[in-house]
Scaffold this active site. Structure first.
Site, PDB file in Angstrom:
ATOM      1  N   ASP A   7       0.847  -1.191   0.000  1.00  0.00           N
ATOM      2  CA  ASP A   7       0.000   0.000   0.000  1.00  0.00           C
ATOM      3  C   ASP A   7       0.881   1.239   0.000  1.00  0.00           C
ATOM      4  OD1 ASP A   7      -2.378   1.360  -0.125  1.00  0.00           O
ATOM      5  OD2 ASP A   7      -2.925   1.057   1.964  1.00  0.00           O
ATOM      6  N   GLY A   8       0.325   2.316  -0.525  1.00  0.00           N
ATOM      7  CA  GLY A   8       0.982   3.609  -0.527  1.00  0.00           C
ATOM      8  C   GLY A   8       0.018   4.663  -0.026  1.00  0.00           C
ATOM      9  N   GLU A  49       2.254   3.821  -4.113  1.00  0.00           N
ATOM     10  CA  GLU A  49       1.663   2.507  -4.411  1.00  0.00           C
ATOM     11  C   GLU A  49       2.606   1.709  -5.312  1.00  0.00           C
ATOM     12  OE1 GLU A  49      -1.202   1.228  -3.255  1.00  0.00           O
ATOM     13  OE2 GLU A  49      -2.480   2.910  -2.718  1.00  0.00           O
ATOM     14  N   ASP A  72      -4.170  -2.432  -3.529  1.00  0.00           N
ATOM     15  CA  ASP A  72      -5.504  -1.839  -3.662  1.00  0.00           C
ATOM     16  C   ASP A  72      -5.496  -0.668  -4.639  1.00  0.00           C
ATOM     17  OD1 ASP A  72      -4.318   0.206  -2.192  1.00  0.00           O
ATOM     18  OD2 ASP A  72      -5.555  -0.091  -0.415  1.00  0.00           O
ATOM     19  N   HIS A 128      -9.463  -1.402   2.293  1.00  0.00           N
ATOM     20  CA  HIS A 128     -10.297  -1.142   3.468  1.00  0.00           C
ATOM     21  C   HIS A 128     -11.543  -2.025   3.466  1.00  0.00           C
ATOM     22  CE1 HIS A 128      -7.575   2.144   4.167  1.00  0.00           C
ATOM     23  NE2 HIS A 128      -7.807   2.578   2.943  1.00  0.00           N
ATOM     24  N   ASP A 138      -1.480  -0.669   4.924  1.00  0.00           N
ATOM     25  CA  ASP A 138      -1.962   0.718   4.988  1.00  0.00           C
ATOM     26  C   ASP A 138      -1.421   1.421   6.228  1.00  0.00           C
ATOM     27  OD1 ASP A 138      -3.971   2.908   4.175  1.00  0.00           O
ATOM     28  OD2 ASP A 138      -4.545   2.471   6.249  1.00  0.00           O
TER      29      ASP A 138
END
Length: 157
Positions: A7-8, A49, A72, A128, A138
């Site tokens: 994640d970013g 990301e 994501d 999420h 995250d």
């Protein structure tokens, strides 16, 4: 099998004073074997990301069986899985003849994949949505936790 969640994140996305980072969670047999995060200024969410995926590919792309990497970011997954090869064939230009954003990172991923022969199975995952690996990535990306807070932990659920 190794599963990797990436994640970013960025505050003030794209602004000169933007602060961001990425997080990576590596899971084998239900245990977090590695967690990694990095911080960066003057960045964008998409860059962070992509950096997370690139880190995962570089570090784990030699493993067998091929690691599954979850992101994501549909932009990143589509850029690396679908669009990159067409852009490369067209002299690194999109169909509208414009240069793709984040081309430096896209070219880096291309080198890792095609010249260094690193392999990952890159897949999109809804963010999420209760996936523990994604949630931890995250939290690493946003600086809420540090890698040492979660490395070595067993995952439940």
């Amino acid at each position: 099998m190794i599963e990797i969640y990436t994640d970013g994140s960025t505050l003030k996305n794209g602004a000169k004073d933007a602060e961001g980072g990425f997080g990576v969670v590596v899971i084998k047999d239900g245990k977090i074997i590695k967690a990694h995060s990095a911080r960066c200024s003057a960045t964008t969410n998409n860059r962070e990301e992509m950096k997370a995926i690139i880190w995962a590919a570089y570090m784990y792309g030699d493993y067998s069986p091929t690691p599954v990497v979850y992101s994501d970011s549909s932009y990143s997954v589509n850029s690396f899985n679908q669009w990159m090869n067409n852009w490369k064939a067209n002299g690194w230009k999109k169909a509208d003849k414009k240069t793709p954003e984040n081309l430096d990172l896209i070219k880096l991923y291309d080198i890792i994949k095609n010249k260094q022969n690193k392999k990952i199975d890159l897949r999109y995952i809804k963010g999420h949505a209760g996936h523990i690996g994604n949630e931890l990535a995250d939290r690493l990306a946003t600086g809420q936790i540090k890698p040492e807070d979660i490395e070595g932990r067993e995952l439940i659920g």
